[in-house]
Design a protein around this motif. Structure first.
Motif, PDB file in Angstrom:
ATOM      1  N   SER A  51       0.833  -1.212   0.000  1.00 44.94           N
ATOM      2  CA  SER A  51       0.000   0.000   0.000  1.00 44.94           C
ATOM      3  C   SER A  51       0.864   1.257   0.000  1.00 44.94           C
ATOM      4  O   SER A  51       1.781   1.380   0.814  1.00 44.94           O
ATOM      5  N   VAL A  58      -9.124  -0.464   1.149  1.00 42.03           N
ATOM      6  CA  VAL A  58      -9.094  -1.018  -0.202  1.00 42.03           C
ATOM      7  C   VAL A  58     -10.539  -1.114  -0.671  1.00 42.03           C
ATOM      8  O   VAL A  58     -11.378  -1.738   0.005  1.00 42.03           O
ATOM      9  N   VAL A 112      -5.474  -1.418  -7.931  1.00 42.50           N
ATOM     10  CA  VAL A 112      -6.101  -1.294  -6.621  1.00 42.50           C
ATOM     11  C   VAL A 112      -6.693   0.100  -6.487  1.00 42.50           C
ATOM     12  O   VAL A 112      -6.066   1.085  -6.855  1.00 42.50           O
ATOM     13  N   TYR A 114      -8.263   2.739  -3.668  1.00 38.59           N
ATOM     14  CA  TYR A 114      -8.274   2.975  -2.227  1.00 38.59           C
ATOM     15  C   TYR A 114      -9.188   4.146  -1.899  1.00 38.59           C
ATOM     16  O   TYR A 114      -9.282   5.108  -2.667  1.00 38.59           O
TER      17      TYR A 114
END
Lengths: 713, 214
Positions: A51, A58, A112, A114
């Motif tokens: 991260s 997430v 990803v 976030y």
């Protein structure tokens, strides 16, 4: 039952000798295989996606592109959608692939999203930490308010040390192969016997299915006990890749961010003393962070524990940063630095020689005689009487010299350890423990104890460690290894020897109890004429072997006297500070440590040098720097995470108190005690040199100049 | 990036690969760390250098006096090629950024951090690794000095320290203590073995001049 106690100092033939470490040649020649050096047939490489945010959730993760990458065999999501990330560097997913390059490419293809959440990463100013502060509750002893009224002199100050990282040169990780029911695990661990069960819990498999192997380990310092998330991740990647071995070690940046650190420690303190230098009151507000979980409370006032009137307030600050781990003498270096600094400031205010001040108040410690003796010795070694000057009176010119004192204590009694000694009919001897050598010299000292006990040369003993198939021996933490393994080895070898004595007693025409093993022979005590060579004695085994255990049980050890804990140490630093540039140079450091029975003075001294150098780094160079805006570590590397080099450490002189009186205490661990006093000694020496306190370490030039100008750095 | 003719480029490596040529070829300007982008890899080469990669390319390295053939992606460092492709694990990967010296090897006699040299760029150079210093039970005198002076603990930085010592002593056969302190600034040891290392380097220097190892 044999008499296990150590032979008298004068009677020892192997123990106490300055032997070179046994694994020196294999290490110096580059042949030593560390976990990172293990290459197995068909081995895959792992890489980790971490991260970038210090605090986030997430919201989605898409691994499809990574999975489709040619050469990728498995992708494992470790932080699925919904996971709340509490520190930058948290593992999001891991990939296994045919090459390291492909694995890294695949990691970059993972998408990803976030939801970024607010973070707190700076605890040095507790006022700004808001609701992240958790107070531990006030502890009051005596009547501090009255004592401050009674005091002739009151000294107040602020002191602090930031978070440090272990910065192991071999990063954490492993080579691991999960094939069928079994796992082969080439670890980086301080706990060869205990890491298997730890991984087994994480993977929910029986511990006996895990085979741990580790010949060498590239640094640990308290950060390598657990199998960690990446251990389980790599195991699952191996299983998902058809049971092929996977090599996964953290990249340097993640090593610095998530593989452990030492909690910070900050303190505002107020001390009260009588004119004659007797300390009567201590009041402190301290705080620390070791990550989201807060930080451990440093044991303050340190060593001078029994100052009669005390008020202590400690708060743990939760920050969005990787979690703390044990770090060489957990909490002690911080507590020592805080206490020694505050006391040194009091001595300066009293216009008293610090040696006299520390000595005068030593009655508040658990071992006044030890500290007083060591203060005298250390002062002698640094020529204190000739060279010390009152604070700030370092003379004209920009280069100011100064001396400063630090002190420490530690436990170090032996851990639980089992050893097996096997004597074969051909005379060969194997000694086996599920222990590990972190570079402390464990291999060498075990072999020395075995050779001493069996009357054999050290080369005659084959030592097997670094495998969890050997008898369980404790983790290497708390300086407990040397006491534990030396005691279990002593017992095991003597138990085996007793069996051999029983076997050969008839041939020598004396009862087994009358025999001794000396110089490669079994002989009737004091009668070398009635003897058998070791080989001839062992031949009487025929087809059999002798296999005997020896156990160190920490509960019984104090009675047995083979090992013990509880030591003190004093160090004095001699620094030169350039008041024009603010650069601090350590010129010399002397260290006096009580140490119990020393098995190998050569490797013992190396422990002392190494510990001191580690704390020179803490005093002058290293600190974890987190960015307040992004929450990321700005120096997750080795160019800006500064460590001392060969030219930065000055001259180090160590004096181990090796003498019959100390020796009688048995073996005491030494890896941690000398790391404790150094920061305080150097910080006090700088204050002595320049006339003002630089309140926080590392004592970098900006802080020195700021202190000289009366500013906060 | 300047396209000026760099005297360091002359003479060209026999096979035409070099770090600078490679970087020019793929059109990256100092951004090697971001990895190789396919579009850039396909860009026209500048200055006539032949583009290589992004897949594995066959290369030959001269290691410890012997030619070794292997195939690596152009982005692979000499360190990773040694460790991952050739199972020569004496050089260690620690900082991986040319700071700590754990990966030290000698290239044409010079001390280099093998984590900061591309394998393709090491072609045509005489590469010496720790594996070449001692093959049998007999240790190199520098190794002996390290053992004698307990100049190692965990041992992870040690092969790099030993190689740095070889390179240092070749240039400074009679070093002073101060020269040793300065000369080893590029090799870090977290265990803190510098006290022994400083002694070991001086002892090795003495041994090389015909004195005996203590």
């Amino acid at each position: 039952m044999p008499e296990y106690r150590w032979p008298e100092m004068s009677q020892r033939r192997v123990m106490g000798k300055r032997l070179s470490r046994l694994d020196g040649p294999i290490k110096a020649s580059g042949r030593a295989k560390f976990s990172q050096d293990i290459n197995r047939p068909g081995m895959l490489f792992g890489a980790v996606l971490a991260s970038p945010y210090a605090h986030a959730r997430v919201t989605s993760i898409d691994i499809s592109a990574a999975e489709k990458t040619k050469g990728v065999t498995a992708v494992k999501v470790t932080s699925p959608a919904g996971t709340e990330i509490q520190w930058a560097g948290t593992e999001i997913a891991a990939v296994a692939a045919a090459t390291e390059e492909i694995a890294r490419d695949a990691v970059r293809k993972i998408k990803v999203d976030y939801e970024v959440l607010p973070h707190v990463v700076d605890e040095s100013d507790i006022q700004k930490a808001g609701n992240r502060v958790k107070a531990a509750g006030e502890q009051v002893t005596g009547d501090p308010d009255q004592a401050f009224k009674d005091a002739d002199v009151v000294s107040e100050g602020f002191y602090g040390c930031p978070v440090l990282t272990h910065c192991c040169q071999e990063t954490h990780g492993q080579v691991i192969q999960w094939q069928g029911e079994k796992i082969e695990f080439w670890s980086t661990t301080q706990a060869v016997s205990d890491i298997g069960p730890d991984l087994a819990r994480n993977l929910k498999i029986p511990a006996e299915n895990i085979h741990v192997m580790q010949e060498h380990i590239g640094g640990a310092f308290g950060s390598k006990f657990a199998s960690d998330r990446w251990g389980a991740e790599a195991a699952i990647l191996s299983k998902s890749s058809g049971g092929k071995p996977v090599k996964l070690h953290l990249e340097r940046n993640l090593e610095q961010m998530i593989a452990g650190n030492r909690p910070s420690a900050w303190m505002r303190a107020k001390l009260g003393a009588k004119k004659d230098g007797t300390l009567i009151a201590w009041q402190s507000q301290s705080w620390a962070t070791g990550g989201v979980g807060g930080g451990g409370m440093p044991p303050i006032p340190y060593v001078y524990t029994n100052i009669p009137n005390r008020r202590l307030n400690h708060s743990a600050v939760s920050t969005n940063a990787g979690g703390a781990r044990a770090w060489r003498a957990p909490n002690h270096p911080q507590a020592s630095f805080l206490t020694a600094s505050a006391m040194d400031d009091m001595a300066a205010k009293l216009q008293m020689d610090p040696i006299e001040f520390f000595s005068k108040n030593a009655g508040y410690s658990a071992r006044p005689e030890t500290y007083r003796r060591q203060l005298v010795k250390a002062a002698e070694m640094i020529e204190w009487k000739k060279r010390w000057h009152p604070r700030g009176e370092a003379g004209a010119g920009p280069l100011k010299r100064g001396l400063g004192v630090g002190f420490g204590t530690w436990g170090g009694a032996g851990h639980a350890s089992q050893c097996r000694t096997v004597i074969h009919a051909d005379g060969s001897v194997e000694v086996e423990l599920g222990s590990q050598d972190l570079g402390t010299g464990t291999r060498t000292i075990i072999s020395m104890v075995a050779a001493e006990s069996l009357g054999l040369p050290i080369q005659a003993v084959k030592l097997n460690i670094g495998d969890n198939r050997y008898p369980r021996s404790g983790s290497s933490g708390g300086s407990t290894t040397v006491g534990g393994v030396s005691s279990s080895t002593r017992k095991s070898t003597l138990n085996a020897l007793e069996k051999l004595f029983e076997l050969v007693a008839p041939a020598l025409g004396a009862p087994a109890g009358e025999l001794e093993a000396v110089g490669g022979k079994i002989q009737v005590k004091g009668n070398p004429a009635k003897s058998l060579t070791w080989r001839a004695a062992c031949q009487k085994l025929g087809g059999k072997t002798i296999s005997e255990m020896g156990v160190n049980d920490p509960k019984l050890a104090p009675k047995e006297g083979l090992n013990m804990g509880g030591v003190g140490g004093v160090q004095i630093a001699d620094v030169e500070v350039d008041v024009e540039t603010g650069v601090v140079k350590l010129k010399k450091l002397v260290a006096v440590h009580d140490c119990g029975l020393i098995i190998n003075p050569k490797t013992a001294e190396s422990q002392v040098y190494g510990a001191i150098i580690m704390s020179i780094c803490g005093a002058l160079y290293e600190e974890r720097i987190l960015c307040g805006v992004t929450g990321r570590m700005l120096n997750a590397d080795m160019e800006f995470y500064k460590l001392a080099g060969a030219g930065d450490i000055g001259e180090i002189v160590c004096h181990l108190e090796i003498d019959p009186e100390n020796d009688k205490r048995g073996v005491v661990g030494l890896g941690e005690p000398p790391v404790v006093p150094t920061m305080g000694a150097i910080a006090n020496a700088v204050a002595n040199a320049i006339g003002v306190r630089v309140p926080t370490v590392p004592l970098t030039s900006d802080k020195v100049l700021a202190a000289l100008e009366g500013r906060n750095a | 990036m300047s396209l000026r003719k760099d005297p360091e480029m002359e003479p060209k490596p026999r096979n035409g690969y070099s770090r600078r040529g490679f970087v020019q070829g793929v059109g990256l300007s100092g951004a090697v760390g971001v990895g190789l982008l396919e579009s850039e890899a396909q860009a026209q080469p500048a200055g006539g250098a032949k583009p290589v990669g992004p897949g594995e390319v066959p290369i030959t390295l001269q290691i410890n006096g012997k030619p070794v053939k292997l195939a690596v992606e152009p982005r692979v460092t000499l360190l990773d090629a040694l460790r991952n492709k050739l199972d020569m694990t004496g050089a260690k990967r620690s900082c991986n950024r040319g700071v700590c010296g754990s990966c030290t090897v000698l290239m044409d006699g010079k001390v280099v951090d093998s984590c900061c040299v591309l394998a393709i760029d090491a072609q045509g150079k005489d590469i010496q690794t720790i594996e070449g210093l001692s093959t049998g039970p007999k240790l190199d005198p520098v190794m002996v000095a390290f053992v004698n002076n307990d100049a190692l603990q965990c041992g992870f930085c040690t092969p790099g320290m030993v190689m740095a010592t070889k390179g240092f002593l070749a240039k400074n056969p009679t070093p002073t203590y101060e020269q040793v302190e300065k000369g080893f600034g590029g090799n870090l040891c977290r265990c803190g073995t510098y006290v022994g290392i400083r002694k070991a380097v001086l002892e090795a220097a003495k041994a090389a001049r015909g004195g005996k190892n203590a």
